[in-house]
Design an enzyme around this catalytic site. Structure first.
Site, short mmCIF file in Angstrom:
data_model
loop_
_atom_site.label_atom_id
_atom_site.label_comp_id
_atom_site.label_asym_id
_atom_site.label_seq_id
_atom_site.Cartn_x
_atom_site.Cartn_y
_atom_site.Cartn_z
CG HIS A 1 -12.00 -4.70 14.32
ND1 HIS A 1 -10.86 -4.76 13.56
CD2 HIS A 1 -12.54 -5.94 14.28
CE1 HIS A 1 -10.72 -5.99 13.09
NE2 HIS A 1 -11.72 -6.72 13.50
CB THR B 1 -5.36 -24.10 1.81
OG1 THR B 1 -4.63 -24.43 2.97
CG2 THR B 1 -4.60 -24.51 0.57
CG HIS C 1 -11.26 -6.51 8.47
ND1 HIS C 1 -11.26 -7.15 9.67
CD2 HIS C 1 -12.56 -6.38 8.13
CE1 HIS C 1 -12.51 -7.38 10.05
NE2 HIS C 1 -13.32 -6.92 9.12
C1 BG6 Z 1 -13.01 -10.06 12.73
C2 BG6 Z 1 -13.39 -10.83 13.95
O1 BG6 Z 1 -11.82 -9.36 12.96
O2 BG6 Z 1 -14.04 -9.15 12.43
C3 BG6 Z 1 -14.72 -11.54 13.75
O3 BG6 Z 1 -12.38 -11.81 14.24
C4 BG6 Z 1 -15.78 -10.57 13.31
O4 BG6 Z 1 -15.15 -12.21 14.94
C5 BG6 Z 1 -15.29 -9.75 12.14
O5 BG6 Z 1 -16.93 -11.31 12.94
C6 BG6 Z 1 -16.27 -8.65 11.82
O6 BG6 Z 1 -15.87 -8.06 10.63
P1 BG6 Z 1 -16.92 -7.29 9.73
O7 BG6 Z 1 -16.09 -6.69 8.65
O8 BG6 Z 1 -17.92 -8.30 9.25
O9 BG6 Z 1 -17.56 -6.28 10.63
#
Ligand code: BG6
Length: 478
Positions: free
Chosen positions: A238, A11, A176
């Site tokens: 990332h 959720t 992601h």
């Molecule tokens: C997430 C972080 O993994 O990635 C966030 O926890 C961040 O703090 C986000 O804002 C950024 O993702 P994107 O796809 O908007 O660049």
């Protein structure tokens, strides 16, 4: 292909904002298996009807007004439980078995842990103890959200738990960013172009800058962010993933292991700085209004900005600086990789010494490739000017450019782990980040500050100057 997708933390924001829209689009594109049931586990005491009704107030009208939404609803099950309480797992077992029976999904389960990392280990233990992990060909699978630990120790402990219950090939550690369209394009740009492949090295490249800046602050995530900061939140995962894709050697094949073998080699060759030198390579800072954010300690020394001068100790990159930065409350939302080539110094056109070529891989918000090279200014005798080619990828695909989660869920279902972090990559990234975090713990005075909505602290510009460079803000150049 039949399976049951079980989401712990179902959720939460992630499920509502990312996972359900991604399932919707996959169903729309007919990319979901015919028999795939999605079990949403949450603590809230919703009936099935109440759960679906509240979703309609959360999901976008474009989704709920579409007939595909009706179809997706028929595959969604809400299941209420407190996943911290092991007494509740036998009932979960019965429930999931009944779903299996009804849809012939044959215990082929994918467990998605969209919960805080401290719950990963207990959840997998309770699943195992209650016989919820059936070893069917290719299953059970587990999908783990970041953060994967908070340092090497905690990540190793977590990993030990996971690998004792799941095979590595069935373990999907989500980053992601790897699902973003342009990240998947990096290898193609590098290895499918005669224009770039031969010159992707220290002989032709002067410097590489990787930036991921956001205009938003930490919003409602003070709790989490106080423990993580920009370095753990963005850099460990990332940004180091981006770096490894840009710097890796050509993999032996396109198999997920061959690619990850090369990525991890880059991480292992990232130069670790001795404690006394770290401050020459790294900057951390906090946006000015951070301490007033909800759930933030009034004297917090958590960084919301991180900049790094990195070098990779291998023959391809020896001497090439990689500058990496990430920050919240920045002047612009922008994630991009800028490759500056060495200027031509053959003496024929001395003025081009100050006009290097640039290749920019634009990741977001616009997706595309920008290339700057030199040409004669039309109508003049010999005036050389930089000209730009700007390929905008999402101008063509528009809003259909697949969201990262759509691609990642699709890959989990079909069993392709290329876009997920393997344990050795996570481990190597933590090793690198840990040394930095230790230094900061011993030197809290290294924190600097920057006004909200700016390009970051002065210290970051000074870091660049110290190495003979400056941040390239293409937005300002345009
Ligand atoms: C997430 C972080 O993994 O990635 C966030 O926890 C961040 O703090 C986000 O804002 C950024 O993702 P994107 O796809 O908007 O660049």
């Amino acid at each position: 292909m039949r399976n049951t997708f079980v989401i712990f933390g179902g959720t939460g924001d992630l499920t509502n904002r990312k996972l359900l829209p991604a399932f919707f689009h996959l169903l729309e594109e007919e990319k979901l298996p015919q028999e795939m049931e999605i079990v949403i586990i949450g603590r809230r005491p919703y009936s099935q009807e109440q759960y679906l009704a509240q979703l309609e107030t959360i999901l976008s009208p474009k989704i709920i007004q579409n007939s595909i939404w009706k179809k997706l609803q028929s595959h969604l099950y809400y299941y209420q439980m407190n996943y911290e309480n092991k007494e509740e797992y036998p009932s979960l077992e019965q429930f999931l078995s009944s779903v299996d029976e009804k849809h012939h999904t044959n215990h082929q389960r994918i467990y998605y842990l969209a919960v805080a990392p401290e719950y990963f280990a207990p959840i997998v233990d309770y699943l195992e103890e209650n016989k919820l992990l059936h070893p069917v060909q290719g299953y059970p699978k587990v999908v783990i959200e970041k953060p994967f630990g908070k340092d090497l120790n905690s990540a190793s402990y977590l990993n030990g738990k996971i690998v004792s219950r799941f095979k590595e090939e069935n373990t999907y550690r989500i980053d992601h960013y790897l699902g973003k369209e342009m990240l998947q394009n990096i290898m193609v740009i590098r290895f499918a172009n005669a224009l770039f492949e031969p010159i992707w090295n220290k002989d032709f490249i002067e410097q590489i800058q990787i930036s991921s800046l956001e205009t938003i602050g930490i919003e409602t995530r003070g709790d989490y962010y106080e423990k993580s900061g920009a370095t753990r939140d963005m850099a460990q995962s990332h940004l180091l993933q981006l770096l490894s894709l840009v710097a890796m050697e050509k993999p032996a094949s396109l198999s997920s292991d061959a690619i990850r073998d090369e990525k991890v080699k880059v991480l292992n060759r990232l130069k670790r700085y001795p404690e006394e030198e770290i401050h020459h390579h790294i900057v951390r800072a906090q946006y000015q209004s951070y301490r007033q954010e909800p759930k933030v300690y009034s004297e917090s020394s958590t960084e919301t900005y991180f900049a790094l001068h990195a070098t990779i100790d291998n023959p391809r990159w020896s001497g090439v600086p990689f500058f990496i930065r990430t920050g919240k409350k920045a002047a612009k939302k922008e994630t991009e990789i800028i490759i500056q080539f060495k200027a031509i110094k053959n003496g024929l056109y001395p003025e081009v010494v100050n006009l290097p070529n640039f290749l920019v891989i634009k990741i977001q918000p616009s997706e595309g490739i920008f290339f700057q090279f030199n040409a004669k200014k039309p109508g003049t005798q010999s005036l050389i000017v930089p000209v730009q080619m700007d390929f905008c990828q999402n101008c063509q695909t528009g809003i259909n450019s697949p969201e990262a989660y759509e691609r990642l869920l699709f890959d989990v279902i079909r069993g392709d782990a290329t876009l997920f972090a393997r344990w050795d990559e996570v481990k190597s990234s933590w090793e690198f980040i840990d040394s930095i975090m230790t230094h900061w713990a011993n030197h809290p005075e290294t924190l600097s500050f920057y006004p909200d909505n700016t390009w970051g602290p002065i210290a970051s510009d000074e870091l660049m100057r110290q190495w003979g460079y400056q941040w390239i803000n293409l937005g300002e150049k345009e």
